[in-house]
Scaffold this active site. Structure first.
Site, mmCIF file in Angstrom:
data_model
loop_
_atom_site.group_PDB
_atom_site.id
_atom_site.type_symbol
_atom_site.label_atom_id
_atom_site.label_comp_id
_atom_site.label_asym_id
_atom_site.label_seq_id
_atom_site.Cartn_x
_atom_site.Cartn_y
_atom_site.Cartn_z
ATOM 1 N N LYS A 1 46.551 15.695 -67.587
ATOM 2 C CA LYS A 1 45.225 16.293 -67.321
ATOM 3 C C LYS A 1 45.270 17.817 -67.481
ATOM 4 O O LYS A 1 44.422 18.402 -68.150
ATOM 5 C CB LYS A 1 44.746 15.956 -65.893
ATOM 6 C CG LYS A 1 44.626 14.467 -65.610
ATOM 7 C CD LYS A 1 44.142 14.191 -64.205
ATOM 8 C CE LYS A 1 45.080 14.635 -63.097
ATOM 9 N NZ LYS A 1 46.373 13.941 -63.047
ATOM 10 N N ARG B 1 38.917 12.634 -56.284
ATOM 11 C CA ARG B 1 40.003 11.655 -56.153
ATOM 12 C C ARG B 1 39.706 10.589 -55.120
ATOM 13 O O ARG B 1 40.548 9.713 -54.886
ATOM 14 C CB ARG B 1 41.279 12.355 -55.721
ATOM 15 C CG ARG B 1 41.906 13.064 -56.842
ATOM 16 C CD ARG B 1 43.216 13.626 -56.400
ATOM 17 N NE ARG B 1 43.737 14.277 -57.554
ATOM 18 C CZ ARG B 1 44.891 14.846 -57.655
ATOM 19 N NH1 ARG B 1 45.696 14.870 -56.669
ATOM 20 N NH2 ARG B 1 45.275 15.399 -58.751
ATOM 21 N N ARG C 1 58.953 18.042 -65.672
ATOM 22 C CA ARG C 1 58.003 19.165 -65.771
ATOM 23 C C ARG C 1 58.557 20.429 -65.118
ATOM 24 O O ARG C 1 59.175 20.393 -64.065
ATOM 25 C CB ARG C 1 56.690 18.808 -65.086
ATOM 26 C CG ARG C 1 55.772 20.028 -65.016
ATOM 27 C CD ARG C 1 54.407 19.750 -64.509
ATOM 28 N NE ARG C 1 54.350 18.819 -63.425
ATOM 29 C CZ ARG C 1 53.252 18.168 -63.084
ATOM 30 N NH1 ARG C 1 52.144 18.350 -63.767
ATOM 31 N NH2 ARG C 1 53.260 17.334 -62.072
ATOM 32 N N ARG D 1 57.935 22.144 -59.395
ATOM 33 C CA ARG D 1 57.048 22.013 -58.235
ATOM 34 C C ARG D 1 57.731 21.182 -57.150
ATOM 35 O O ARG D 1 58.391 20.190 -57.463
ATOM 36 C CB ARG D 1 55.751 21.294 -58.664
ATOM 37 C CG ARG D 1 54.703 22.210 -59.195
ATOM 38 C CD ARG D 1 53.559 21.504 -59.870
ATOM 39 N NE ARG D 1 52.992 20.367 -59.162
ATOM 40 C CZ ARG D 1 51.948 19.668 -59.598
ATOM 41 N NH1 ARG D 1 51.351 19.996 -60.743
ATOM 42 N NH2 ARG D 1 51.479 18.642 -58.923
ATOM 43 N N ARG E 1 52.785 9.988 -54.534
ATOM 44 C CA ARG E 1 51.608 10.417 -55.308
ATOM 45 C C ARG E 1 51.080 9.257 -56.158
ATOM 46 O O ARG E 1 49.875 9.076 -56.289
ATOM 47 C CB ARG E 1 51.971 11.613 -56.197
ATOM 48 C CG ARG E 1 52.028 12.913 -55.409
ATOM 49 C CD ARG E 1 52.762 13.996 -56.152
ATOM 50 N NE ARG E 1 52.133 14.400 -57.382
ATOM 51 C CZ ARG E 1 52.747 15.072 -58.353
ATOM 52 N NH1 ARG E 1 54.028 15.414 -58.212
ATOM 53 N NH2 ARG E 1 52.106 15.404 -59.443
HETATM 54 P P1 AP5 Z 1 50.434 17.646 -66.897
HETATM 55 O O1 AP5 Z 1 49.435 18.045 -67.936
HETATM 56 O O2 AP5 Z 1 50.953 18.699 -65.977
HETATM 57 O O3 AP5 Z 1 49.896 16.376 -66.105
HETATM 58 P P2 AP5 Z 1 48.799 16.259 -64.950
HETATM 59 O O4 AP5 Z 1 48.034 15.007 -65.198
HETATM 60 O O5 AP5 Z 1 48.017 17.541 -64.834
HETATM 61 O O6 AP5 Z 1 49.767 16.033 -63.732
HETATM 62 P P3 AP5 Z 1 49.813 16.590 -62.240
HETATM 63 O O7 AP5 Z 1 51.086 16.054 -61.687
HETATM 64 O O8 AP5 Z 1 49.604 18.083 -62.189
HETATM 65 O O9 AP5 Z 1 48.608 15.893 -61.622
HETATM 66 P P4 AP5 Z 1 48.419 15.618 -60.176
HETATM 67 O O10 AP5 Z 1 47.069 15.020 -60.254
HETATM 68 O O11 AP5 Z 1 49.419 14.816 -59.454
HETATM 69 O O12 AP5 Z 1 48.621 17.067 -59.492
HETATM 70 P P5 AP5 Z 1 47.604 18.129 -58.961
HETATM 71 O O13 AP5 Z 1 48.160 19.441 -59.247
HETATM 72 O O14 AP5 Z 1 46.202 17.822 -59.367
HETATM 73 O O15 AP5 Z 1 51.660 16.961 -67.667
HETATM 74 C C1 AP5 Z 1 52.820 16.525 -66.970
HETATM 75 C C2 AP5 Z 1 54.076 16.817 -67.821
HETATM 76 O O16 AP5 Z 1 54.030 16.012 -69.010
HETATM 77 C C3 AP5 Z 1 54.182 18.264 -68.303
HETATM 78 O O17 AP5 Z 1 55.549 18.637 -68.312
HETATM 79 C C4 AP5 Z 1 53.628 18.245 -69.733
HETATM 80 O O18 AP5 Z 1 54.223 19.232 -70.545
HETATM 81 C C5 AP5 Z 1 54.022 16.821 -70.199
HETATM 82 N N1 AP5 Z 1 53.024 16.228 -71.095
HETATM 83 C C6 AP5 Z 1 51.670 16.277 -70.974
HETATM 84 N N2 AP5 Z 1 51.073 15.556 -71.957
HETATM 85 C C7 AP5 Z 1 52.087 15.014 -72.688
HETATM 86 C C8 AP5 Z 1 52.115 14.148 -73.840
HETATM 87 N N3 AP5 Z 1 50.991 13.696 -74.419
HETATM 88 N N4 AP5 Z 1 53.337 13.789 -74.324
HETATM 89 C C9 AP5 Z 1 54.494 14.236 -73.752
HETATM 90 N N5 AP5 Z 1 54.529 15.059 -72.661
HETATM 91 C C10 AP5 Z 1 53.326 15.430 -72.135
HETATM 92 O O19 AP5 Z 1 47.653 17.827 -57.385
HETATM 93 C C11 AP5 Z 1 48.801 18.114 -56.618
HETATM 94 C C12 AP5 Z 1 48.542 17.794 -55.153
HETATM 95 O O20 AP5 Z 1 47.437 18.597 -54.656
HETATM 96 C C13 AP5 Z 1 48.100 16.340 -54.859
HETATM 97 O O21 AP5 Z 1 49.201 15.468 -54.725
HETATM 98 C C14 AP5 Z 1 47.345 16.545 -53.533
HETATM 99 O O22 AP5 Z 1 48.227 16.714 -52.456
HETATM 100 C C15 AP5 Z 1 46.616 17.852 -53.752
HETATM 101 N N6 AP5 Z 1 45.300 17.654 -54.380
HETATM 102 C C16 AP5 Z 1 44.887 18.117 -55.598
HETATM 103 N N7 AP5 Z 1 43.621 17.736 -55.845
HETATM 104 C C17 AP5 Z 1 43.217 17.013 -54.765
HETATM 105 C C18 AP5 Z 1 42.021 16.331 -54.442
HETATM 106 N N8 AP5 Z 1 40.963 16.310 -55.286
HETATM 107 N N9 AP5 Z 1 41.952 15.690 -53.247
HETATM 108 C C19 AP5 Z 1 42.983 15.713 -52.378
HETATM 109 N N10 AP5 Z 1 44.162 16.327 -52.633
HETATM 110 C C20 AP5 Z 1 44.272 16.978 -53.820
#
Ligand code: AP5
Length: 217
Positions: A16, A91, A130, A163, A174
């Site tokens: 994402k 979410r 990552r 992270r 997660r």
């Molecule tokens: P990346 O693009 O970073 O993936 P992502 O989907 O953004 O993954 P996240 O782990 O950041 O999502 P998340 O939803 O768990 O975390 P968030 O920060 O929102 O890609 C991942 C890796 O793969 C990278 O190394 C990239 O280079 C590689 N890659 C990407 N595309 C690729 C491809 N096509 N091929 C090969 N490699 C690829 O949330 C973190 C925490 O915050 C949550 O756990 C929660 O505690 C809190 N939080 C955030 N939002 C909320 C909410 N709305 N409600 C409640 N808690 C929340």
């Protein structure tokens, strides 16, 4: 005409954030990542950051009221007037309902929800490899896309780190939280005709092309 009010949906590690950065640049939209905003608060030690830390480190969702309030504030900023990409929000059903209400007040409903798909072994491999720049937030992967400067960010020379919630204990939680709390939202958006499914298992470039075409861009 291309959609300009977009949700990026999908499990942790599906890509994402990677796609949000590309779509933001291509479509000139504001990028609202609740994860990034929470991590920024954690880094600067705000009350929100202090409260969110325990949940995030454990891989749990931060309580709805905190996240909804931060999205409400962010959407009120002028850069959202011409469109925005929500990355990682909503979410839960509660978040989705409150988002609809906020946007109805402004007369600016969501136009498309891109739901990225990948299998669990792929997600785990992406998350565990990552690495992120502490200064500019650029995302790398030790195997699929390392920084050309190793532990230094090739874009800004900042420190590249892992992270704390990308460690195995938190990752499993997660993924569980996604399946139980977030995935059911797909049906809500499918029923409203907004859902567009995108294969996230292909290269970042191929995912980007599929996303642009799903948005009519
Ligand atoms: P990346 O693009 O970073 O993936 P992502 O989907 O953004 O993954 P996240 O782990 O950041 O999502 P998340 O939803 O768990 O975390 P968030 O920060 O929102 O890609 C991942 C890796 O793969 C990278 O190394 C990239 O280079 C590689 N890659 C990407 N595309 C690729 C491809 N096509 N091929 C090969 N490699 C690829 O949330 C973190 C925490 O915050 C949550 O756990 C929660 O505690 C809190 N939080 C955030 N939002 C909320 C909410 N709305 N409600 C409640 N808690 C929340």
């Amino acid at each position: 005409m291309s959609a300009t009010r977009i949700i990026l949906f999908g499990p942790p590690g599906v890509g994402k954030g990677t796609q949000a950065a590309r779509l933001r640049d291509a479509l000139k939209l504001a990028h609202i990542s609740t994860g990034d905003i929470l991590r920024e608060n954690l880094k600067t030690g705000t009350p929100l950051g202090v409260e969110a830390k325990g949940y995030m480190d454990a891989g749990k969702l931060v309580p709805d009221e905190l996240v909804i309030a931060l999205v409400r504030d962010r959407l009120a900023k002028p850069d959202c007037d011409d469109g925005f990409i929500l990355d990682g929000f909503p979410r839960t059903f509660e978040q989705a309902e409150k988002l609809d209400a906020m946007l109805a007040e402004r007369g600016t409903p969501i136009q498309a929800v891109l739901s990225f798909r990948a299998d669990e072994p792929t997600l785990v491999a992406r998350i565990s490899g990552r690495r992120v720049c502490r200064s500019c937030g650029a995302s790398y992967h030790v195997e699929f896309g390392p920084s050309k400067k190793g532990d230094i960010c090739e874009k800004c020379d900042g420190e590249v780190y892992q992270r704390s919630d990308d460690r195995p204990e938190a990752v499993a939680e997660r993924l569980r939280q996604y399946v139980s709390m977030s995935k059911p939202l797909e049906e809500r958006y499918r029923a409203s005709g907004l859902l567009r499914e995108v294969d996230g298992m292909v290269s970042p470039e191929a995912v980007y092309q599929a996303s642009m075409s799903a948005l009519g861009a």
